[in-house]
Design an enzyme around this catalytic site. Structure first.
Site, mmCIF file in Angstrom:
data_model
loop_
_atom_site.group_PDB
_atom_site.id
_atom_site.type_symbol
_atom_site.label_atom_id
_atom_site.label_comp_id
_atom_site.label_asym_id
_atom_site.label_seq_id
_atom_site.Cartn_x
_atom_site.Cartn_y
_atom_site.Cartn_z
ATOM 1 N N LYS A 80 0.860 -1.187 0.000
ATOM 2 C CA LYS A 80 0.000 0.000 0.000
ATOM 3 C C LYS A 80 0.894 1.234 0.000
ATOM 4 O O LYS A 80 1.922 1.265 0.690
ATOM 5 C CB LYS A 80 -0.877 -0.041 1.255
ATOM 6 N N SER A 155 -9.455 1.421 3.507
ATOM 7 C CA SER A 155 -8.717 2.257 2.583
ATOM 8 C C SER A 155 -7.677 1.488 1.753
ATOM 9 O O SER A 155 -7.183 1.984 0.736
ATOM 10 C CB SER A 155 -7.987 3.354 3.363
ATOM 11 N N SER A 179 -9.322 -1.052 7.725
ATOM 12 C CA SER A 179 -8.827 -0.843 6.355
ATOM 13 C C SER A 179 -8.052 -2.004 5.753
ATOM 14 O O SER A 179 -7.647 -1.928 4.597
ATOM 15 C CB SER A 179 -7.960 0.418 6.303
#
Length: 492
Positions: A80, A155, A179
């Site tokens: 990420k 997210s 997330s």
């Protein structure tokens, strides 16, 4: 080579050891898959093809010398775009960090590199990790490989979307309020939120420092446990890092759950807004756990109904403090407008931050302002203490707690962006775990009969009891057979 795309990291490790494939061939296969699927799903924000091939070549050379860095030397990974990577742009999904190139790497990245994992690139996310759909990325949304008209969750939407497209066997995200677990549920893979402090936060760009925690994604529970072991452990660069040895999570993972007591939260059973197909699959999962030998026990955690309200005071308050550093002076974006430093800083933030980030900064600043601190932030922290106390008491009666991971399956783009509260409620089952600092995992428990999309089962463990959590998740996974069934893959 296409068969390699759906092998687990453990299987790829064995293939490398047996010289069935080289690390360079493996990296090339994954990069070729990215060429094929990323134009459809938009998981990558930055591909690092040259770095991946250089690292893969070095891994092959180490294997030829019999000097492997780990059993997983040469297995690809992706991150990420919240993890700092030395010499590689790290944007946090925001325009304000569009040109930021860190001079150092996060501890998670360093430890994975030390184990010989090859970095394929940096993956998409909601800006500053604020969101549940990856629609708030400044660089465009990531799409769910099961249905390109639907969100992958957030997210950390990029990693599970790429994993479930056959583009990488595992990857790293972060979990502040769900997330990792929520997008894992929506994409049909495994996602782990470890105990707070188990994995170093050094080099992870901060959203809410008392809640943020790095966590692995994978297609199997075993792979998720392995990736966690590669990066977990004490780090003196993180003041909140737990000074404790990391156990071998694979030791006893096949022991089953016979005799375990597993709690079902009374306050979660009739949650408003729970999709019928999700409820059906989760209820079936509870029955499966019983059939595998667990005893299900209803427990009451009254504070859980206040967790989401408390979270959306604590997290924005910490965000407003953390994001104050983006002032247009020290690094990254600086607006050309403004005749003095105050106007320049204001314009920089206006141009650099997106709408959701601005909303949360305003919420947090308001909650911390004079006259409102005790009424809002102070009460939220008291609620947090109550959640911790009630969970501690619950674990005197049960070994684990189970719930849905998300109240619904992957929703269509735009379905919740106009209603922030609806979006925030996507994390209703996951937020209490972050507030308490406990460990949690989301594992697939089938496809919803409503829309044929993945449903996630959440298993919550007490702090530092990931071993029991992985054991139960592995038993469930092996019995269900979702991860090993080629029919349970998106047709992308």
């Amino acid at each position: 080579m296409s068969e390699l795309l759906w092998k687990s990291a453990k299987e790829l490790s064995e293939a490398l050891s047996n010289k069935e494939v080289s690390a360079v061939e493996l990296a090339q296969a994954m990069l070729a898959r990215a060429d094929e699927v990323d134009p459809k799903i938009h998981a990558f924000l930055k591909r690092t093809d040259e770095i991946a091939l250089e690292q893969a070549k070095a891994a092959d050379e180490r294997r030829a010398r019999g000097e492997t860095s780990s059993a997983f030397d040469g297995v690809p990974v992706a991150y990420k775009d919240i993890f700092c990577t030395k010499g590689v742009t790290t944007t946090m999904g925001s325009k304000i960090l569009e040109t930021f190139v860190p001079p150092y790497s996060a501890t998670v990245v360093e430890r994975c590199e030390a184990a010989g994992l090859t970095m394929l690139g940096k993956l998409n996310l909601d800006e500053f990790a604020m969101g549940s759909s990856t629609e708030w990325s400044a660089y465009g949304p990531t799409k769910n490989p099961w249905d390109l008209e639907r969100v992958p969750g957030g997210s950390s939407g990029g990693p599970p979307a790429l994993i479930m497209s056959g583009g990488v066997p595992w990857g790293w995200g972060t979990d502040t309020g769900g997330s990792v677990r929520q997008p894992a549920a929506l994409c049909g893979c495994v996602g782990v939120k470890p105990t707070y402090g188990l994995v170093s936060r050094y080099g992870i760009i901060a959203f809410a420092s008392s809640l943020d925690q790095a966590g692995p994604f994978a297609r199997t529970v075993e792979d998720a446990a392995i990736l966690l072991m590669l990066a977990a452990g004490h780090d003196p660069m993180d003041a909140t890092s737990i000074p404790q040895e990391v156990p071998n999570y694979l030791d006893g993972i096949d022991a089953g759950i016979q005799g375990m007591k597993i709690g079902i939260v009374k306050e979660f059973t009739d949650t408003e807004g729970l999709q019928p197909g999700v409820k059906q699959r989760v209820d079936e999962a509870y029955t499966r756990l019983e059939r595998l030998g667990a005893e299900l026990v209803e427990i009451s955690l009254p504070s859980f109904q206040y967790a989401i309200s408390a979270y959306y005071l604590v997290a924005p308050a910490e965000a407003s403090s953390n994001l104050a550093r983006y002032d247009g002076v020290r690094y990254a974006l600086r607006s050309d407008e403004g005749t003095d430093i105050v106007k320049m800083t204001s314009r920089t933030r206006d141009e650099g931050f997106g709408p959701e980030v601005k909303r949360r900064i305003m919420l947090g600043t308001y909650a911390l302002s004079a006259g409102y601190y005790d009424a809002y932030y102070g009460k939220a922290q008291k609620t947090r203490s109550l959640i911790i106390k009630e969970l501690d008491a619950a674990y005197e009666k049960v070994d684990l707690i189970v719930s849905p991971s998300s109240p619904d399956t992957a929703f269509k783009f735009g379905a919740k962006t106009a209603d922030p509260l609806s979006m925030y409620l996507s994390d209703i089952f996951t937020v209490p775990v972050n507030m308490a600092g406990n460990a949690g995992i989301s594992i697939p428990c089938g496809l919803s009969p409503d829309d044929n999309l993945p449903v996630g089962l959440q298993i919550i463990a007490k702090s530092l009891d990931e071993k029991t959590m992985f054991r139960a998740a592995h038993a469930f996974e092996q019995d269900l057979g979702f991860a090993s069934d080629p029919g349970m893959r998106p047709q992308i």
